[in-house]
Design a protein around this motif. Structure first.
Motif, PDB file in Angstrom:
ATOM      1  N   LEU A   2      20.621   6.818  23.585  1.00 31.23           N
ATOM      2  CA  LEU A   2      19.451   6.387  22.835  1.00 31.23           C
ATOM      3  C   LEU A   2      18.267   7.324  22.994  1.00 31.23           C
ATOM      4  O   LEU A   2      17.367   7.330  22.150  1.00 31.23           O
ATOM      5  CB  LEU A   2      19.062   4.974  23.264  1.00 31.23           C
ATOM      6  N   ASP A   3      18.244   8.115  24.068  1.00 27.17           N
ATOM      7  CA  ASP A   3      17.135   9.033  24.316  1.00 27.17           C
ATOM      8  C   ASP A   3      17.697  10.431  24.565  1.00 27.17           C
ATOM      9  O   ASP A   3      18.302  10.695  25.597  1.00 27.17           O
ATOM     10  CB  ASP A   3      16.321   8.569  25.524  1.00 27.17           C
ATOM     11  N   THR A   4      17.527  11.310  23.604  1.00 24.96           N
ATOM     12  CA  THR A   4      18.024  12.688  23.722  1.00 24.96           C
ATOM     13  C   THR A   4      16.877  13.687  23.830  1.00 24.96           C
ATOM     14  O   THR A   4      17.070  14.884  23.590  1.00 24.96           O
ATOM     15  CB  THR A   4      18.893  13.040  22.498  1.00 24.96           C
ATOM     16  N   PHE A  62      23.391  18.212  17.462  1.00 23.39           N
ATOM     17  CA  PHE A  62      22.185  18.303  16.630  1.00 23.39           C
ATOM     18  C   PHE A  62      22.438  19.087  15.345  1.00 23.39           C
ATOM     19  O   PHE A  62      21.978  18.700  14.271  1.00 23.39           O
ATOM     20  CB  PHE A  62      21.044  18.928  17.436  1.00 23.39           C
ATOM     21  N   GLU A  63      23.175  20.196  15.453  1.00 24.32           N
ATOM     22  CA  GLU A  63      23.487  20.953  14.243  1.00 24.32           C
ATOM     23  C   GLU A  63      24.413  20.170  13.331  1.00 24.32           C
ATOM     24  O   GLU A  63      24.242  20.153  12.108  1.00 24.32           O
ATOM     25  CB  GLU A  63      24.117  22.298  14.599  1.00 24.32           C
ATOM     26  N   MET A  64      25.387  19.475  13.917  1.00 25.93           N
ATOM     27  CA  MET A  64      26.353  18.747  13.105  1.00 25.93           C
ATOM     28  C   MET A  64      25.731  17.524  12.443  1.00 25.93           C
ATOM     29  O   MET A  64      26.152  17.105  11.363  1.00 25.93           O
ATOM     30  CB  MET A  64      27.556  18.364  13.956  1.00 25.93           C
ATOM     31  N   PRO A 120      16.549  17.200  19.342  1.00 27.17           N
ATOM     32  CA  PRO A 120      16.359  16.326  20.507  1.00 27.17           C
ATOM     33  C   PRO A 120      15.259  15.294  20.270  1.00 27.17           C
ATOM     34  O   PRO A 120      14.187  15.609  19.751  1.00 27.17           O
ATOM     35  CB  PRO A 120      15.975  17.308  21.615  1.00 27.17           C
ATOM     36  N   GLY A 121      15.559  14.038  20.632  1.00 26.86           N
ATOM     37  CA  GLY A 121      14.619  12.955  20.484  1.00 26.86           C
ATOM     38  C   GLY A 121      14.585  12.342  19.106  1.00 26.86           C
ATOM     39  O   GLY A 121      13.845  11.377  18.871  1.00 26.86           O
ATOM     40  N   ASP A 122      15.403  12.879  18.195  1.00 27.46           N
ATOM     41  CA  ASP A 122      15.383  12.406  16.798  1.00 27.46           C
ATOM     42  C   ASP A 122      16.493  11.379  16.582  1.00 27.46           C
ATOM     43  O   ASP A 122      17.505  11.642  15.944  1.00 27.46           O
ATOM     44  CB  ASP A 122      15.556  13.600  15.863  1.00 27.46           C
ATOM     45  N   GLY A 123      16.316  10.189  17.123  1.00 24.79           N
ATOM     46  CA  GLY A 123      17.304   9.128  16.956  1.00 24.79           C
ATOM     47  C   GLY A 123      18.430   9.212  17.971  1.00 24.79           C
ATOM     48  O   GLY A 123      18.483  10.101  18.817  1.00 24.79           O
ATOM     49  N   SER A 124      19.351   8.260  17.872  1.00 24.20           N
ATOM     50  CA  SER A 124      20.471   8.166  18.812  1.00 24.20           C
ATOM     51  C   SER A 124      21.536   9.197  18.487  1.00 24.20           C
ATOM     52  O   SER A 124      21.640   9.696  17.363  1.00 24.20           O
ATOM     53  CB  SER A 124      21.082   6.766  18.745  1.00 24.20           C
ATOM     54  N   VAL A 125      22.340   9.525  19.496  1.00 21.99           N
ATOM     55  CA  VAL A 125      23.554  10.322  19.322  1.00 21.99           C
ATOM     56  C   VAL A 125      24.701   9.545  19.952  1.00 21.99           C
ATOM     57  O   VAL A 125      24.694   9.275  21.158  1.00 21.99           O
ATOM     58  CB  VAL A 125      23.437  11.715  19.971  1.00 21.99           C
ATOM     59  N   CYS A 126      25.653   9.162  19.136  1.00 22.25           N
ATOM     60  CA  CYS A 126      26.850   8.473  19.617  1.00 22.25           C
ATOM     61  C   CYS A 126      28.040   9.408  19.484  1.00 22.25           C
ATOM     62  O   CYS A 126      28.057  10.302  18.633  1.00 22.25           O
ATOM     63  CB  CYS A 126      27.126   7.210  18.805  1.00 22.25           C
ATOM     64  N   HIS A 127      29.054   9.190  20.321  1.00 24.25           N
ATOM     65  CA  HIS A 127      30.295   9.928  20.132  1.00 24.25           C
ATOM     66  C   HIS A 127      31.481   9.087  20.585  1.00 24.25           C
ATOM     67  O   HIS A 127      31.371   8.205  21.442  1.00 24.25           O
ATOM     68  CB  HIS A 127      30.278  11.286  20.845  1.00 24.25           C
ATOM     69  N   PHE A 128      32.622   9.324  19.974  1.00 20.65           N
ATOM     70  CA  PHE A 128      33.862   8.711  20.388  1.00 20.65           C
ATOM     71  C   PHE A 128      34.317   9.314  21.708  1.00 20.65           C
ATOM     72  O   PHE A 128      34.039  10.481  22.007  1.00 20.65           O
ATOM     73  CB  PHE A 128      34.961   8.938  19.345  1.00 20.65           C
ATOM     74  N   MET A 129      35.020   8.531  22.499  1.00 17.46           N
ATOM     75  CA  MET A 129      35.691   9.060  23.684  1.00 17.46           C
ATOM     76  C   MET A 129      37.058   9.575  23.240  1.00 17.46           C
ATOM     77  O   MET A 129      37.860   8.826  22.680  1.00 17.46           O
ATOM     78  CB  MET A 129      35.833   7.964  24.738  1.00 17.46           C
ATOM     79  N   PRO A 130      37.347  10.846  23.457  1.00 21.59           N
ATOM     80  CA  PRO A 130      38.623  11.404  23.004  1.00 21.59           C
ATOM     81  C   PRO A 130      39.807  10.859  23.799  1.00 21.59           C
ATOM     82  O   PRO A 130      39.657  10.092  24.759  1.00 21.59           O
ATOM     83  CB  PRO A 130      38.450  12.906  23.246  1.00 21.59           C
TER      84      PRO A 130
END
Length: 319
Positions: free
Chosen positions: A273-275, A285-287, A292-302
């Motif tokens: 929630l805090d990047t 961020f590129e994808m 940084p700080g611009d919203g959440s970043v979620c990812h799947f666990m591989p």
């Protein structure tokens, strides 16, 4: 219904095919898991890798790359450890915003085949502990081509595991399933009344084709403090476990159904929630076209990567 009964139903569905003669049944690793995490099924991917470490020990085989798993691109205080190109080779749709995981939403996802090697039995891994090894030792022992990309990756793993990464006090490299569980429980302080939950993605080892997937269920998992264990390039399974959270993460189990056919999958998800203090060069961020700080970043666990968290006391009381 409380999220945990639903989560356990999802886990049971993930493991249904292995009820009779499940991989790793009866092994010391399986007995340890049952004692340390009673009532929690071992993720199928871990069970397969444990059995593989007994049936086809990597210590008896030459190791060949390339090592393409996405797990090595996650963690490390979320600095830039992988190029965007490497992440894209490992799959599409790895990173996304928290609001995208809602029932009825469609996500375009793919994962390349996983390259996680076998998990060694604990007693064997202890003999071959890498604490005092050099990259040259490993390259020679496993007949890895000097100067190759795999040799460089092994060197990076050794440096990462032998020296703490700046900013990460709670990190540990585990060379066995037992080591992974102990590290996670010690870091979380899981001796309390609630206990520890475990989540891993039920994604095929052979990967997922690129296609739209419908989100059919979303189950929030307890807590805002977690331990994530990601695979690192090495001739046998090495998992780098690090603590994340402190009120800045959320975890979910998300059921996906391919709209063009193929198996339904249940994915473990971690949302940051805090990047604001992340490296601006981190691939997410590129994808995602953010910063940084611009919203959440979620990812799947591989495949075979694992999340641990603390169960809430009231979750246990709801059974």
């Amino acid at each position: 219904m409380h999220p945990y009964p639903l989560f356990l139903i999802m886990v049971a569905a993930m493991s249904a095919a292995a009820v009779h003669g499940r991989p790793a049944d009866g092994t010391p690793a399986a007995r340890f898991w049952e004692e340390a995490l009673p009532g929690t099924p071992m993720p199928e991917a871990l069970a397969e890798l444990v059995q593989k470490g007994i049936d086809h020990s990597p210590l008896e085989e030459s190791f060949t790359g390339p090592y393409l798993s996405i797990g090595m691109c996650l963690g490390h205080v979320y600095v830039s450890v992988c190029s965007v190109e490497r992440v894209k080779k490992a799959g599409t749709g790895l990173f996304f915003h928290e609001q995208q995981i809602r029932v009825g939403h469609t996500m375009t996802v793919s994962f390349s085949p996983a390259a996680v090697p076998a998990i060694l039995p604990h007693d064997v891994a202890a003999i071959h502990h890498f604490a005092n090894l050099t990259a040259g030792d490993v390259i020679a022992r496993f007949h890895i081509a000097p100067g190759s990309k795999m040799a460089a990756q092994v060197g990076d793993t050794l440096r990462t595991c032998q020296s703490p990464v700046a900013g990460e006090r709670w990190a540990h490299c585990a060379t066995s399933l037992e080591g992974m569980v102990r590290a996670a429980m010690r870091t979380l302080g899981g001796g309390g009344r609630g206990g520890v939950w475990v989540a891993a993605s039920a994604v095929p080892r052979g990967g997922l084709p690129l296609q739209p997937y419908a989100v059919e269920a979303v189950v929030p998992l307890d807590g805002d403090r977690h331990v994530a264990c990601h695979d690192e390039p090495y001739p046998f399974a090495v998992f780098r476990c690090h603590r994340i959270g402190l009120s800045t993460t959320k975890a979910y189990a998300v059921a996906l159904r391919g709209l063009r056919g193929g198996p339904a999958v249940t994915m473990a998800v971690i949302c940051h929630l805090d990047t604001s203090d992340w490296n601006p060069a981190y691939p997410a961020f590129e994808m995602m076209h953010t910063k940084p700080g611009d919203g959440s970043v979620c990812h799947f666990m591989p495949y075979a990567n694992v999340l641990f968290g603390l169960k809430a006391t009231n979750a246990m009381e709801s059974f």
